[in-house]
Design an enzyme around this catalytic site. Structure first.
Site, PDB file in Angstrom:
ATOM      1  N   SER A  59     109.933  -1.647  24.952  1.00  0.00           N
ATOM      2  CA  SER A  59     110.532  -2.784  25.676  1.00  0.00           C
ATOM      3  C   SER A  59     111.076  -3.760  24.644  1.00  0.00           C
ATOM      4  O   SER A  59     110.651  -3.748  23.484  1.00  0.00           O
ATOM      5  CB  SER A  59     109.446  -3.477  26.508  1.00  0.00           C
ATOM      6  OG  SER A  59     109.878  -4.746  26.945  1.00  0.00           O
ATOM      7  N   TYR A  70     100.891  -7.103  28.156  1.00  0.00           N
ATOM      8  CA  TYR A  70     102.051  -6.203  28.137  1.00  0.00           C
ATOM      9  C   TYR A  70     102.758  -6.274  26.778  1.00  0.00           C
ATOM     10  O   TYR A  70     103.063  -5.236  26.169  1.00  0.00           O
ATOM     11  CB  TYR A  70     103.006  -6.592  29.269  1.00  0.00           C
ATOM     12  CG  TYR A  70     104.223  -5.704  29.415  1.00  0.00           C
ATOM     13  CD1 TYR A  70     104.128  -4.465  30.036  1.00  0.00           C
ATOM     14  CD2 TYR A  70     105.471  -6.110  28.943  1.00  0.00           C
ATOM     15  CE1 TYR A  70     105.244  -3.653  30.193  1.00  0.00           C
ATOM     16  CE2 TYR A  70     106.592  -5.305  29.104  1.00  0.00           C
ATOM     17  CZ  TYR A  70     106.479  -4.077  29.723  1.00  0.00           C
ATOM     18  OH  TYR A  70     107.580  -3.282  29.864  1.00  0.00           O
TER      19      TYR A  70
HETATM   20  N1  LIG Z   1     112.006  -2.005  34.320  1.00  0.00           N
HETATM   21  C1  LIG Z   1     112.105  -2.735  33.228  1.00  0.00           C
HETATM   22  O1  LIG Z   1     112.689  -3.835  33.248  1.00  0.00           O
HETATM   23  C2  LIG Z   1     111.526  -2.259  31.932  1.00  0.00           C
HETATM   24  C3  LIG Z   1     111.910  -2.914  30.767  1.00  0.00           C
HETATM   25  C4  LIG Z   1     111.388  -2.501  29.558  1.00  0.00           C
HETATM   26  C5  LIG Z   1     110.509  -1.454  29.518  1.00  0.00           C
HETATM   27  N2  LIG Z   1     110.149  -0.833  30.668  1.00  0.00           N
HETATM   28  C6  LIG Z   1     109.185   0.267  30.561  1.00  0.00           C
HETATM   29  O2  LIG Z   1     109.710   1.408  31.184  1.00  0.00           O
HETATM   30  C7  LIG Z   1     108.634   2.250  31.603  1.00  0.00           C
HETATM   31  C8  LIG Z   1     108.885   2.701  33.035  1.00  0.00           C
HETATM   32  O3  LIG Z   1     108.828   1.576  33.898  1.00  0.00           O
HETATM   33  P1  LIG Z   1     109.740   1.420  35.180  1.00  0.00           P
HETATM   34  O4  LIG Z   1     110.513   0.184  34.997  1.00  0.00           O
HETATM   35  O5  LIG Z   1     110.455   2.689  35.469  1.00  0.00           O
HETATM   36  O6  LIG Z   1     108.675   1.096  36.330  1.00  0.00           O
HETATM   37  P2  LIG Z   1     107.962   2.061  37.373  1.00  0.00           P
HETATM   38  O7  LIG Z   1     106.840   1.248  37.922  1.00  0.00           O
HETATM   39  O8  LIG Z   1     108.934   2.662  38.303  1.00  0.00           O
HETATM   40  O9  LIG Z   1     107.407   3.242  36.455  1.00  0.00           O
HETATM   41  C9  LIG Z   1     106.154   3.264  35.867  1.00  0.00           C
HETATM   42  C10 LIG Z   1     105.577   4.649  36.131  1.00  0.00           C
HETATM   43  O10 LIG Z   1     104.320   4.790  35.437  1.00  0.00           O
HETATM   44  C11 LIG Z   1     103.449   5.470  36.342  1.00  0.00           C
HETATM   45  N3  LIG Z   1     102.060   5.249  35.954  1.00  0.00           N
HETATM   46  C12 LIG Z   1     101.331   4.110  36.093  1.00  0.00           C
HETATM   47  N4  LIG Z   1     100.076   4.344  35.661  1.00  0.00           N
HETATM   48  C13 LIG Z   1     100.022   5.628  35.249  1.00  0.00           C
HETATM   49  C14 LIG Z   1      99.006   6.446  34.705  1.00  0.00           C
HETATM   50  N5  LIG Z   1      97.773   5.965  34.495  1.00  0.00           N
HETATM   51  N6  LIG Z   1      99.303   7.723  34.399  1.00  0.00           N
HETATM   52  C15 LIG Z   1     100.557   8.215  34.608  1.00  0.00           C
HETATM   53  N7  LIG Z   1     101.551   7.486  35.114  1.00  0.00           N
HETATM   54  C16 LIG Z   1     101.283   6.210  35.436  1.00  0.00           C
HETATM   55  C17 LIG Z   1     103.785   4.881  37.705  1.00  0.00           C
HETATM   56  O11 LIG Z   1     103.260   5.659  38.751  1.00  0.00           O
HETATM   57  C18 LIG Z   1     105.293   4.887  37.636  1.00  0.00           C
HETATM   58  O12 LIG Z   1     105.812   6.145  38.004  1.00  0.00           O
HETATM   59  C19 LIG Z   1     107.356   1.408  31.417  1.00  0.00           C
HETATM   60  O13 LIG Z   1     106.704   1.807  30.231  1.00  0.00           O
HETATM   61  C20 LIG Z   1     107.884   0.003  31.285  1.00  0.00           C
HETATM   62  O14 LIG Z   1     107.018  -0.831  30.529  1.00  0.00           O
HETATM   63  C21 LIG Z   1     110.629  -1.203  31.881  1.00  0.00           C
END
Ligand SMILES: NC(=O)c1ccc[n+]([C@@H]2O[C@H](COP(=O)([O-])OP(=O)(O)OC[C@H]3O[C@@H](n4cnc5c(N)ncnc54)[C@H](O)[C@@H]3O)[C@@H](O)[C@H]2O)c1
Length: 255
Positions: A143, A156
């Site tokens: 991130s 986080y």
């Molecule tokens: N959306 C944003 O703005 C953003 C920005 C920077 C980084 N990210 C990172 O991107 C990644 C994906 O996030 P996203 O935005 O797609 O959100 P999201 O909530 O759709 O995806 C997160 C996924 O992780 C899964 N998960 C949670 N706990 C788990 C576990 N114990 N074992 C296996 N899977 C598990 C959830 O079920 C979900 O499918 C994350 O690491 C997040 O920190 C997201």
């Protein structure tokens, strides 16, 4: 097709950025292991989409915060496809709590799902890649907050800061095996993790106006970068993070 015949594991792969990564790697010809913890029906629907693209795909239920379940995940990939070429450590959560009021349970949840999973996911995938030979790619979905403090989201930021050093240190350790470790640092992406902001018009307006490109990213705009990093064009990139943030890190301290 850049990734024809490669085998990729995507953790947290049935929603948001993970889902977009699954589809883009599949479009590039990879066979896919979708890791998930909830919504088996979403996993099955996504697996059908991958198969419709002509690739093979399985869904594996594994809580990546548990090393034993990560071991099962990698073992399932090897059992089905015989190898692992690409490991995408994508699963992540946040609590949106400050250093003053984050509980031990919240701290451990964020650190275990975001950082511990990436550490052992890297370890287990690398062990398999070394055993099979020929190198590999490990892509950590970090991130902007691996660098950029976000008051009110301390655990986080800590987890993503740890991911930054995991990428750099493991990248150096694994370089002799031609296993490349790269971080991807998205800014704000329109996914379920941001539902609170996206459902609040005022908050969304404030966020969009702080982003030089004026909008959140689509998950596909992160997935295309991941597919590039998994392919031949990124063969000299390791131990670093690539940011896809619409310019926000350079422009908006203290958002
Ligand atoms: N959306 C944003 O703005 C953003 C920005 C920077 C980084 N990210 C990172 O991107 C990644 C994906 O996030 P996203 O935005 O797609 O959100 P999201 O909530 O759709 O995806 C997160 C996924 O992780 C899964 N998960 C949670 N706990 C788990 C576990 N114990 N074992 C296996 N899977 C598990 C959830 O079920 C979900 O499918 C994350 O690491 C997040 O920190 C997201």
């Amino acid at each position: 097709m850049n990734l024809k015949g490669k085998v990729a594991i995507v953790t947290g792969g049935n929603s948001g950025i993970g889902m977009a990564i699954v589809l883009e790697l599949a479009r590039q010809g990879a066979n896919i292991v979708i890791d998930y913890v909830v919504h088996p029906e979403a996993t099955e629907e996504l697996a059908s989409q991958v198969r419709a693209l002509g690739d093979r795909c399985i869904g594996v239920k594994a809580d990546v915060s548990q090393v034993a379940e990560l071991q099962n995940l990698v073992a399932a990939a090897v059992k089905e496809f015989g190898r692992v070429d690409i490991m995408v450590n994508n699963a992540g959560v946040e609590t949106r709590t400050s250093v003053l009021d984050t509980t031990e349970v919240q701290y451990e949840k964020v650190m275990n799902i975001n950082l511990k999973s990436a550490f052992f996911g890297t370890q287990l995938a690398a062990q398999q890649m070394i055993q099979q030979g020929g190198g590999g790619r490990i892509i950590n979905i970090s991130s902007v907050h691996e660098d950029w403090p976000m008051p009110g989201n301390t655990a986080y930021c800590l987890s993503k800061g740890g991911m930054r050093m995991l990428t750099r240190t493991a990248g150096l350790e694994l370089a002799p095996h031609n296993i490349l470790v790269v971080g991807v640092g998205p800014g704000a992406v329109a996914t379920p993790i941001n539902a609170g902001t996206m459902n609040d018009p005022e908050l969304l307006k404030k966020l969009n106006s702080a982003i030089p490109l004026g909008r959140m990213a689509k998950p596909e705009e992160i997935a295309s970068l991941v597919a590039f990093l998994a392919g031949d064009g990124a063969s000299y990139m390791t131990a670093t993070t690539i940011f896809a943030d619409g310019g926000i890190m350079q422009s908006s301290p203290g958002l």
